[in-house]
Scaffold this active site. Structure first.
Site, PDB file in Angstrom:
ATOM      1  N   HIS A 107      -6.963  -6.798  -1.637  1.00 36.21           N
ATOM      2  CA  HIS A 107      -5.565  -6.003  -1.555  1.00 36.21           C
ATOM      3  C   HIS A 107      -5.827  -5.118  -2.911  1.00 36.21           C
ATOM      4  O   HIS A 107      -5.145  -3.835  -2.889  1.00 36.21           O
ATOM      5  CB  HIS A 107      -4.608  -6.947  -1.804  1.00 36.21           C
ATOM      6  CG  HIS A 107      -3.278  -6.372  -0.905  1.00 36.21           C
ATOM      7  ND1 HIS A 107      -3.257  -6.015   0.312  1.00 36.21           N
ATOM      8  CD2 HIS A 107      -2.134  -6.262  -1.407  1.00 36.21           C
ATOM      9  CE1 HIS A 107      -2.305  -5.461   0.565  1.00 36.21           C
ATOM     10  NE2 HIS A 107      -1.184  -5.907  -0.335  1.00 36.21           N
ATOM     11  N   ASN A 109       0.864  -1.261  -0.071  1.00 35.56           N
ATOM     12  CA  ASN A 109      -0.005   0.152   0.101  1.00 35.56           C
ATOM     13  C   ASN A 109       0.776   1.292  -0.109  1.00 35.56           C
ATOM     14  O   ASN A 109       0.677   2.175  -0.654  1.00 35.56           O
ATOM     15  CB  ASN A 109      -0.991   0.112   1.070  1.00 35.56           C
ATOM     16  CG  ASN A 109      -2.184  -0.801   1.128  1.00 35.56           C
ATOM     17  OD1 ASN A 109      -2.678  -0.995  -0.201  1.00 35.56           O
ATOM     18  ND2 ASN A 109      -2.275  -1.783   1.800  1.00 35.56           N
ATOM     19  N   ASN A 136      -7.114   5.282   8.601  1.00 33.62           N
ATOM     20  CA  ASN A 136      -6.694   3.923   8.569  1.00 33.62           C
ATOM     21  C   ASN A 136      -7.382   3.089   7.540  1.00 33.62           C
ATOM     22  O   ASN A 136      -8.381   3.345   7.176  1.00 33.62           O
ATOM     23  CB  ASN A 136      -6.900   3.304   9.866  1.00 33.62           C
ATOM     24  CG  ASN A 136      -6.791   1.859  10.170  1.00 33.62           C
ATOM     25  OD1 ASN A 136      -5.408   1.432   9.664  1.00 33.62           O
ATOM     26  ND2 ASN A 136      -7.565   0.971  10.361  1.00 33.62           N
ATOM     27  N   HIS A 141      -8.520  -0.329   6.391  1.00 34.92           N
ATOM     28  CA  HIS A 141      -8.944  -1.547   7.079  1.00 34.92           C
ATOM     29  C   HIS A 141      -9.616  -2.750   6.183  1.00 34.92           C
ATOM     30  O   HIS A 141     -10.346  -2.294   4.988  1.00 34.92           O
ATOM     31  CB  HIS A 141      -9.934  -1.517   8.210  1.00 34.92           C
ATOM     32  CG  HIS A 141     -10.322  -2.683   8.877  1.00 34.92           C
ATOM     33  ND1 HIS A 141      -9.661  -3.162   9.897  1.00 34.92           N
ATOM     34  CD2 HIS A 141     -11.622  -3.514   8.745  1.00 34.92           C
ATOM     35  CE1 HIS A 141     -10.397  -4.264  10.233  1.00 34.92           C
ATOM     36  NE2 HIS A 141     -11.442  -4.427   9.774  1.00 34.92           N
ATOM     37  N   LEU A 178      -2.831   3.231  17.671  1.00 36.52           N
ATOM     38  CA  LEU A 178      -2.309   4.565  18.320  1.00 36.52           C
ATOM     39  C   LEU A 178      -3.363   5.006  19.300  1.00 36.52           C
ATOM     40  O   LEU A 178      -4.456   4.680  19.339  1.00 36.52           O
ATOM     41  CB  LEU A 178      -2.393   5.402  17.186  1.00 36.52           C
ATOM     42  CG  LEU A 178      -1.483   5.475  15.930  1.00 36.52           C
ATOM     43  CD1 LEU A 178      -1.737   6.608  14.982  1.00 36.52           C
ATOM     44  CD2 LEU A 178      -0.118   5.400  16.538  1.00 36.52           C
ATOM     45  N   ARG A 185       5.943   8.478  20.751  1.00 34.84           N
ATOM     46  CA  ARG A 185       7.329   8.723  19.992  1.00 34.84           C
ATOM     47  C   ARG A 185       6.697   8.996  18.525  1.00 34.84           C
ATOM     48  O   ARG A 185       7.361  10.015  17.700  1.00 34.84           O
ATOM     49  CB  ARG A 185       7.953   7.218  19.670  1.00 34.84           C
ATOM     50  CG  ARG A 185       8.757   6.996  21.267  1.00 34.84           C
ATOM     51  CD  ARG A 185       9.858   6.101  21.249  1.00 34.84           C
ATOM     52  NE  ARG A 185       9.333   4.910  20.614  1.00 34.84           N
ATOM     53  CZ  ARG A 185       8.802   3.715  21.178  1.00 34.84           C
ATOM     54  NH1 ARG A 185       8.395   3.777  22.336  1.00 34.84           N
ATOM     55  NH2 ARG A 185       8.385   2.674  20.583  1.00 34.84           N
ATOM     56  N   GLY A 241     -11.474   4.910  19.438  1.00 37.56           N
ATOM     57  CA  GLY A 241     -12.025   3.360  19.411  1.00 37.56           C
ATOM     58  C   GLY A 241     -10.804   2.523  18.444  1.00 37.56           C
ATOM     59  O   GLY A 241      -9.990   3.182  17.854  1.00 37.56           O
TER      60      GLY A 241
END
Length: 191
Positions: free
Chosen positions: A170, A13, A101, A103, A87, A65, A142
């Site tokens: 994918h 990706n 994100n 998913h 995170l 970080r 969440g």
């Protein structure tokens, strides 16, 4: 618009994003850095493209970080592209509405803690779903619960295995991650 990409694996990706940037398809977006939570081939892809990359080991303090690194590179937003760590903490509010994100299911189905990779595809097959796909969503406190930006769908075939379903999804992920990156770069650049 600097983009920070977080990865954990081979980085296909990430490669889709790198290729899109080279082709001018990320609008004002520019990949400024890549961070992995473990040694990963994705960092080799970043290096080959001349993009700074580093490992921030998974575990305690990881989110802090990464927040520090994001601020150092003046990241306008963050993309989780196959990033397996969750995170938490200040980064969620500091980058509120600016973390996306990818998913591998049609959220809200088959999301949440422990739902990643093959586990997701196996759950889709076990549930007898007729379609699956991928979702790009904003990250909130969440796990896989933030607002959905876009989804891409694929049929679930009667002959599917977790691997064959994953392969079709994918392909759609590579399209979705680029569309979402361009959308976020345009949206945030106009603010």
């Amino acid at each position: 618009m600097n983009i920070l990409v977080l990865v954990s694996g081979t980085g296909t990706n990430l490669q889709a994003l790198i290729d899109a940037e080279k082709a001018g398809r990320l609008g004002p977006g520019r990949i400024a850095g890549v961070i992995s939570d473990r040694p990963a081939y994705a960092l080799e892809r970043a290096k080959a493209a001349g993009i700074p990359g580093l490992v921030e080991k998974a575990g305690s303090g990881l989110s802090d970080r990464i927040l520090h690194d994001a601020r150092e590179m003046d990241a306008g937003f963050i993309i989780l592209a196959g990033f397996l760590s969750i995170l938490e903490g200040e980064i969620i509010s500091a980058y509120g509405g600016r973390i996306v994100n990818l998913h591998p299911s049609l959220l809200p189905k088959f999301g949440g803690a422990g739902m990643y990779g093959e586990r997701v595809h196996r759950a889709v097959l076990d549930a007898g779903e007729k379609e699956s796909g991928c979702t790009v969503h904003l990250v909130d406190a969440g796990t896989d619960t933030g607002p959905i930006l876009l989804q891409r769908k694929v049929p679930v075939l009667p002959t599917d295995t977790a691997d064959s379903l994953a392969e079709r999804i994918h392909t759609e992920e590579h399209i979705a991650i680029v569309e979402a990156a361009a959308l976020m770069a345009e949206r945030l650049n106009s603010k």
